[in-house]
Design an enzyme around this catalytic site. Sequence first.
Site, PDB file in Angstrom:
ATOM      1  N   SER A  38      35.948   6.365   1.489  1.00  0.00           N
ATOM      2  CA  SER A  38      34.888   6.442   2.504  1.00  0.00           C
ATOM      3  C   SER A  38      35.477   6.979   3.807  1.00  0.00           C
ATOM      4  O   SER A  38      34.739   7.360   4.722  1.00  0.00           O
ATOM      5  CB  SER A  38      34.258   5.068   2.733  1.00  0.00           C
TER       6      SER A  38
ATOM      7  N   GLU B 168      29.016  -1.529  -7.115  1.00  0.00           N
ATOM      8  CA  GLU B 168      28.319  -0.935  -5.970  1.00  0.00           C
ATOM      9  C   GLU B 168      26.870  -0.612  -6.329  1.00  0.00           C
ATOM     10  O   GLU B 168      26.597   0.055  -7.341  1.00  0.00           O
ATOM     11  CB  GLU B 168      29.052   0.331  -5.504  1.00  0.00           C
TER      12      GLU B 168
ATOM     13  N   GLU C 275      37.298   4.985  -9.741  1.00  0.00           N
ATOM     14  CA  GLU C 275      35.891   4.861 -10.128  1.00  0.00           C
ATOM     15  C   GLU C 275      35.693   5.168 -11.607  1.00  0.00           C
ATOM     16  O   GLU C 275      36.316   6.086 -12.147  1.00  0.00           O
ATOM     17  CB  GLU C 275      35.049   5.821  -9.272  1.00  0.00           C
TER      18      GLU C 275
END
Length: 275
Positions: free
Chosen positions: A45, A182, A115
């Site tokens: 991020s 998430e 991920e």
Amino acid sequence: MKNTAVTFKEAKAKGEKLTMLTAYDYSTAKLIDQAGINSILVGDSLGNVVLGYEDTVSVTMEDMIHHCSAVARGTKEALLICDMPFMSYQASVYDAVVNAGRLMKEGRANAVKLEGGVEVEDTIRAIVNASIPVCAHIGLTPQSINAFGGFKVQGKGEAAAQKLLDDARAVERAGAFAVVLECVPAKLAERVSKEISIPTIGIGAGAGCDGQVLVYQDMLGMFTDFKPKFVKHFANVGEIMTAAFKAYDAEVKNGTFPAEEHTFKIDDSILDKLY
Ligand code: KIV
């Protein structure tokens, strides 16, 4: 006491909730660490909140190492996790292990995060076999934004909910010590948390997770490009900063800053000798 991949798993067994916040620099890491937060995530991020990209796709290994090593210098007790950026682990298992090793050796991370679920099971296993703790990340995985076609809640339909559960089981099987969930419905996240033995760290996944993570600029009200539904502003630091910047601008321009107490002295006799 230093938080580790082992203490994370112990916390879940004892029913203790875990906290995680992102950081990208030394000073912020120090403040977060001193506040007793269990884990600091150098998230990709970084691309959005620090580098100003619209997604995380452009973030590089060099970006992550640069910021992770700064955060490491400010972190004592928190478990320091560094995100593996887009394409640092997708092309081959070999790349994944080499790049995870770089984040540990050069970035001084304690663990890496990547991920994906079932599709990265072998990758996670190989990294764990190299003695590198892995935190998985499933549900909305921002590096796949172009494949998802936007930031959308994941796991809503039956097939998607089953996929999320399968992904959680796969990353647990592969040896991940924790998994970020998430943007998934709260009841599904709660079910996943009950089904697996490793801690689930939620972001937009409700209170049934074993822990929570937020981007620090989001929770401090410093990032105002957009506010996801799951973000709570625990302070309005953005407003405080803007007010301080304005006060500085005004005081410099009206001559009240710097004042006497902010200045260094010299004997007039020295100045008198100058020509
Ligand atoms: O990059 C990041 O900050 C993250 C968190 C949102 C979990 O992956």
